[in-house]
Design an enzyme around this catalytic site. Structure first.
Site, PDB file in Angstrom:
ATOM      1  N   GLU A  32      16.503   6.594  22.141  1.00 32.52           N
ATOM      2  CA  GLU A  32      16.085   5.248  21.712  1.00 32.52           C
ATOM      3  C   GLU A  32      16.356   4.278  22.870  1.00 32.52           C
ATOM      4  O   GLU A  32      17.469   4.211  23.363  1.00 32.52           O
ATOM      5  CB  GLU A  32      16.847   4.824  20.450  1.00 32.52           C
ATOM      6  CG  GLU A  32      16.667   3.374  20.059  1.00 32.52           C
ATOM      7  CD  GLU A  32      15.206   2.913  19.965  1.00 32.52           C
ATOM      8  OE1 GLU A  32      14.432   3.510  19.211  1.00 32.52           O
ATOM      9  OE2 GLU A  32      14.849   1.947  20.684  1.00 32.52           O
ATOM     10  N   LEU A  36      18.761   1.374  17.549  1.00 35.04           N
ATOM     11  CA  LEU A  36      18.353   2.214  16.419  1.00 35.04           C
ATOM     12  C   LEU A  36      17.773   1.310  15.328  1.00 35.04           C
ATOM     13  O   LEU A  36      18.218   0.171  15.172  1.00 35.04           O
ATOM     14  CB  LEU A  36      19.559   2.975  15.867  1.00 35.04           C
ATOM     15  CG  LEU A  36      20.103   4.107  16.737  1.00 35.04           C
ATOM     16  CD1 LEU A  36      21.395   4.655  16.132  1.00 35.04           C
ATOM     17  CD2 LEU A  36      19.081   5.232  16.890  1.00 35.04           C
ATOM     18  N   GLY A  37      16.815   1.841  14.586  1.00 34.02           N
ATOM     19  CA  GLY A  37      16.220   1.034  13.509  1.00 34.02           C
ATOM     20  C   GLY A  37      14.806   0.601  13.837  1.00 34.02           C
ATOM     21  O   GLY A  37      14.047   0.217  12.946  1.00 34.02           O
ATOM     22  N   GLY A  38      14.460   0.610  15.138  1.00 27.73           N
ATOM     23  CA  GLY A  38      13.086   0.321  15.553  1.00 27.73           C
ATOM     24  C   GLY A  38      12.624  -1.088  15.220  1.00 27.73           C
ATOM     25  O   GLY A  38      13.432  -1.994  14.995  1.00 27.73           O
ATOM     26  N   CYS A  40      11.104  -2.240  12.540  1.00 23.41           N
ATOM     27  CA  CYS A  40      11.406  -2.683  11.179  1.00 23.41           C
ATOM     28  C   CYS A  40      12.762  -3.377  11.106  1.00 23.41           C
ATOM     29  O   CYS A  40      12.880  -4.496  10.638  1.00 23.41           O
ATOM     30  CB  CYS A  40      11.367  -1.484  10.238  1.00 23.41           C
ATOM     31  SG  CYS A  40      12.009  -1.859   8.606  1.00 23.41           S
ATOM     32  N   LYS A  49      12.672 -10.788   6.537  1.00 19.67           N
ATOM     33  CA  LYS A  49      13.115 -11.020   5.157  1.00 19.67           C
ATOM     34  C   LYS A  49      14.401 -11.847   5.120  1.00 19.67           C
ATOM     35  O   LYS A  49      14.600 -12.650   4.208  1.00 19.67           O
ATOM     36  CB  LYS A  49      13.315  -9.695   4.415  1.00 19.67           C
ATOM     37  CG  LYS A  49      12.119  -9.269   3.609  1.00 19.67           C
ATOM     38  CD  LYS A  49      11.015  -8.610   4.392  1.00 19.67           C
ATOM     39  CE  LYS A  49       9.904  -9.466   4.855  1.00 19.67           C
ATOM     40  NZ  LYS A  49       8.913  -8.759   5.672  1.00 19.67           N
ATOM     41  N   VAL A 270      -2.372 -10.457  15.500  1.00 22.66           N
ATOM     42  CA  VAL A 270      -3.685  -9.875  15.183  1.00 22.66           C
ATOM     43  C   VAL A 270      -3.622  -8.349  15.198  1.00 22.66           C
ATOM     44  O   VAL A 270      -4.592  -7.686  15.535  1.00 22.66           O
ATOM     45  CB  VAL A 270      -4.780 -10.402  16.144  1.00 22.66           C
ATOM     46  CG1 VAL A 270      -4.997 -11.885  15.953  1.00 22.66           C
ATOM     47  CG2 VAL A 270      -4.447 -10.094  17.591  1.00 22.66           C
ATOM     48  N   HIS A 461      13.496  -5.663 -21.512  1.00 23.03           N
ATOM     49  CA  HIS A 461      13.125  -7.045 -21.867  1.00 23.03           C
ATOM     50  C   HIS A 461      14.345  -7.942 -21.723  1.00 23.03           C
ATOM     51  O   HIS A 461      15.426  -7.545 -22.122  1.00 23.03           O
ATOM     52  CB  HIS A 461      12.615  -7.086 -23.305  1.00 23.03           C
ATOM     53  CG  HIS A 461      12.255  -8.467 -23.766  1.00 23.03           C
ATOM     54  ND1 HIS A 461      11.090  -9.093 -23.370  1.00 23.03           N
ATOM     55  CD2 HIS A 461      12.926  -9.350 -24.543  1.00 23.03           C
ATOM     56  CE1 HIS A 461      11.054 -10.302 -23.906  1.00 23.03           C
ATOM     57  NE2 HIS A 461      12.155 -10.481 -24.619  1.00 23.03           N
TER      58      HIS A 461
HETATM   59  P1  NAD Z   1      -2.859  -7.079  10.245  1.00 27.30           P
HETATM   60  O1  NAD Z   1      -3.829  -6.029  10.611  1.00 27.30           O
HETATM   61  O2  NAD Z   1      -2.209  -7.058   8.916  1.00 27.30           O
HETATM   62  O3  NAD Z   1      -3.580  -8.524  10.354  1.00 27.30           O
HETATM   63  C1  NAD Z   1      -4.210  -8.994  11.512  1.00 27.30           C
HETATM   64  C2  NAD Z   1      -5.199 -10.058  11.083  1.00 27.30           C
HETATM   65  O4  NAD Z   1      -5.695 -10.697  12.245  1.00 27.30           O
HETATM   66  C3  NAD Z   1      -6.393  -9.496  10.326  1.00 27.30           C
HETATM   67  O5  NAD Z   1      -6.565 -10.224   9.144  1.00 27.30           O
HETATM   68  C4  NAD Z   1      -7.556  -9.704  11.301  1.00 27.30           C
HETATM   69  O6  NAD Z   1      -8.780  -9.949  10.670  1.00 27.30           O
HETATM   70  C5  NAD Z   1      -7.082 -10.919  12.088  1.00 27.30           C
HETATM   71  N1  NAD Z   1      -7.635 -11.047  13.434  1.00 27.30           N
HETATM   72  C6  NAD Z   1      -7.829 -10.058  14.331  1.00 27.30           C
HETATM   73  N2  NAD Z   1      -8.282 -10.580  15.493  1.00 27.30           N
HETATM   74  C7  NAD Z   1      -8.364 -11.926  15.312  1.00 27.30           C
HETATM   75  C8  NAD Z   1      -8.737 -13.025  16.148  1.00 27.30           C
HETATM   76  N3  NAD Z   1      -9.107 -12.838  17.416  1.00 27.30           N
HETATM   77  N4  NAD Z   1      -8.690 -14.283  15.632  1.00 27.30           N
HETATM   78  C9  NAD Z   1      -8.282 -14.485  14.341  1.00 27.30           C
HETATM   79  N5  NAD Z   1      -7.919 -13.483  13.521  1.00 27.30           N
HETATM   80  C10 NAD Z   1      -7.941 -12.216  14.003  1.00 27.30           C
HETATM   81  O7  NAD Z   1      -1.799  -7.098  11.440  1.00 27.30           O
HETATM   82  P2  NAD Z   1      -0.415  -7.885  11.552  1.00 27.30           P
HETATM   83  O8  NAD Z   1      -0.323  -8.979  10.564  1.00 27.30           O
HETATM   84  O9  NAD Z   1      -0.299  -8.223  13.004  1.00 27.30           O
HETATM   85  O10 NAD Z   1       0.654  -6.768  11.169  1.00 27.30           O
HETATM   86  C11 NAD Z   1       0.788  -5.569  11.977  1.00 27.30           C
HETATM   87  C12 NAD Z   1       1.237  -4.401  11.136  1.00 27.30           C
HETATM   88  O11 NAD Z   1       2.554  -4.596  10.653  1.00 27.30           O
HETATM   89  C13 NAD Z   1       0.339  -4.185   9.931  1.00 27.30           C
HETATM   90  O12 NAD Z   1       0.016  -2.829   9.823  1.00 27.30           O
HETATM   91  C14 NAD Z   1       1.192  -4.623   8.775  1.00 27.30           C
HETATM   92  O13 NAD Z   1       0.911  -3.910   7.580  1.00 27.30           O
HETATM   93  C15 NAD Z   1       2.607  -4.354   9.271  1.00 27.30           C
HETATM   94  N6  NAD Z   1       3.523  -5.301   8.615  1.00 27.30           N
HETATM   95  C16 NAD Z   1       3.905  -5.056   7.331  1.00 27.30           C
HETATM   96  C17 NAD Z   1       4.714  -5.962   6.683  1.00 27.30           C
HETATM   97  C18 NAD Z   1       5.130  -5.706   5.259  1.00 27.30           C
HETATM   98  O14 NAD Z   1       5.015  -4.573   4.806  1.00 27.30           O
HETATM   99  N7  NAD Z   1       5.581  -6.708   4.502  1.00 27.30           N
HETATM  100  C19 NAD Z   1       5.126  -7.133   7.310  1.00 27.30           C
HETATM  101  C20 NAD Z   1       4.694  -7.352   8.605  1.00 27.30           C
HETATM  102  C21 NAD Z   1       3.884  -6.430   9.256  1.00 27.30           C
END
Ligand code: NAD
Length: 474
Positions: A32, A36-38, A40, A49, A270, A461
């Protein structure tokens, strides 16, 4: 020493695999480069959170009148929120190290690179040393995608989510490029702490992968609350802290004088891309759209190489990564029966306020699925696509506990049911605390429970989870 398994990357995929394989008595080495934990644990789910919880405390304190509470002079200290976040992360990272130490897993802190590979052996270099292992598991995760927008590189006004999480001061105002999961969670954080927020989303809707009926409720609430959300809008260029926009929307939504917008910081979220650094020597590994291709058991095309987590580009969620690691280790150790991942039953949560939680197919996916299965002619012959599935939905306000605790909110519970076998295809919820009971719907989707079977489950409930029962009965 020759290890049974070398793992590159200590996020949810890597540390889960390391713990499981070590527990099974195998010699495991885990590399790593940071902590650790990456992503997330260090720069993703957990720090976000922690900060969101602080923001929610402040927001609730300043909006408590509706519950008969008036709090005077409520303030917050963002640096203190950040400090607490760091403590939470440190404790969790230490916990992972302890668990791996307990299983006698070797942990090397450094950036590992594959030097060579045969079907019998993988050689890895790290910190000037070389290491040999029978099997390799690639858990190198993903990195923030930087879109090719002119003016984005080397611009101090631009943040990615890692910069935003590290900042000790709030921006005076923020433009968020990308209304996906990261974008909407940061929009929530900043809005609740009083920062003016604009979200720019290229698609016609925010959170385009989620059920749109549920998303519309969030969109309406956030717009009413003053978050400026521009959909069907693209950033053409960035100059300093000003973005130049192009939009397909009606002029009334975005008038021409608003074709540029400025803010203190511009947070770009994005999407993320698989991280293949250090794997250059694996010239014959098969990729799909820049991510490592794997089979149902997380095996790559190379016999002794597995890959798990974001680097596979499947579903970039921590809980998917750890489940993939369980499947991969089971396959590597030939544990019968071999397990697979039920990708049709992966829950996901967006920590907006209210939270959105889902599992299974969205209504759009259900319609696409039946259209593909039956063909247009088959659908027409059956009397329309609605003959194949049923939507059951109720506002969350049908739950007494929800009413007691969510003044001014309506929420929604939407269930998609296969009309022929009465199984639950998908569940889509908006309302707090949907994140805490989506797992009940995940059981139903994963195990293929019918509506009648689910109706036999007793829900406590008063809890908001009862909305699942109420909706099924409706
Ligand atoms: P995402 O794919 O969820 O969203 C990216 C968004 O950007 C999309 O809606 C897309 O249409 C938009 N987009 C792309 N290019 C653009 C541009 N040039 N201009 C404007 N909008 C544009 O990606 P993310 O939000 O960066 O998250 C990355 C990853 O991390 C995802 O797979 C997500 O599921 C994960 N994540 C999960 C959680 C959670 O589980 N609560 C929290 C954070 C991130």
């Amino acid at each position: 020493m020759r290890y049974f398994l070398a793992i590159i990357g200590g996020g949810p995929a890597g540390y889960t695999a390391a713990e499981l394989a070590s527990k099974a008595g195998k010699d495991v080495i885990l590399f790593e480069q940071t902590a650790l934990g990456g992503t997330c644990l260090n720069v993703g789910c957990i720090p976000t959170k922690s900060l969101l919880y602080g923001a929610k405390q402040y927001y609730n304190a300043t909006h408590a009148q509706k519950y008969g509470v008036t709090a005077g002079n409520v303030t917050f200290d963002f640096a203190a929120m950040q400090k607490r976040k760091t403590i939470v992360v440190r404790k969790l990272v230490a916990g992972i190290r302890q668990r791996l130490n307990n299983e006698h897993c070797t942990i090397v802190n450094g950036a590992a690179a594959v030097l060579s590979r045969t079907d019998e052996q993988v050689t890895i270099s790290c910190n000037g040393e070389t290491y040999e292992a029978e099997n390799l598991m690639i858990c190198t995760g993903s990195t923030n995608f930087v879109p090719p927008i002119p003016g984005i590189q080397d611009n101090p006004a631009i943040w990615d989510s890692t910069d935003a999480l590290a900042a000790t001061e709030l921006p005076a105002s923020v433009i968020i490029v990308g209304g996906g999961v990261i974008g909407m969670e940061f929009a929530t954080l900043y809005h609740e702490l009083g920062v003016p927020v604009t979200v720019i989303e290229a698609m016609p809707t925010i959170l385009p992968n989620l059920d749109q009926e549920v998303v519309q409720i969030l969109l309406d609430k956030y717009r009413k609350a003053g978050i400026n959300i521009l959909t069907s809008t693209k950033v053409e260029a960035i100059e300093g802290n000003t973005v130049k926009l192009s939009t397909n929307e009606l002029p009334s939504t975005l008038s021409s004088q608003h074709s540029t917008l400025s803010a203190d910081k511009i947070l770009v979220s994005v999407g993320r891309r698989a991280n293949l650094k250090g794997l250059e020597a694996l010239t014959d590994i098969e990729l799909n759209r820049g991510a490592i291709m794997v089979d149902d058991f997380m095996k790559t095309n190379l016999p002794n190489v597995f890959a798990c987590g974001d680097v596979t580009g499947k579903v970039m969620l921590a809980h998917v990564a750890s489940r993939q690691a369980e499947v991969a280790v089971g396959r590597m150790l030939k544990q019968i029966p071999l397990q697979r991942i039920a990708y049709n039953a992966i829950p996901s949560v967006v920590y907006t306020n209210p939270e959105i939680a889902s599992v299974g197919l969205t209504e759009l996916q259900v319609r696409d699925f039946y259209t593909e299965m039956e063909g247009e002619a088959g659908i027409a012959k059956a009397g329309g696509i609605e003959t194949f599935y049923e939507v059951k939905k109720l506002p969350m306000t049908f739950s007494g506990r929800f009413m007691a605790e969510n003044d001014g909110e309506t929420g929604l519970c939407k269930l998609l049911i296969d009309k022929r076998n009465k199984t639950v295809l998908g569940a889509h919820l908006i309302g707090n605390p949907a994140s805490e009971f989506i797992a009940a719907a995940s059981f139903a989707v994963r195990m293929g429970y019918t509506v009648a079977e689910m109706q036999q489950v007793v829900f406590p409930h008063p809890t908001v989870s009862e909305i699942l029962h109420e909706t099924l009965n409706g």
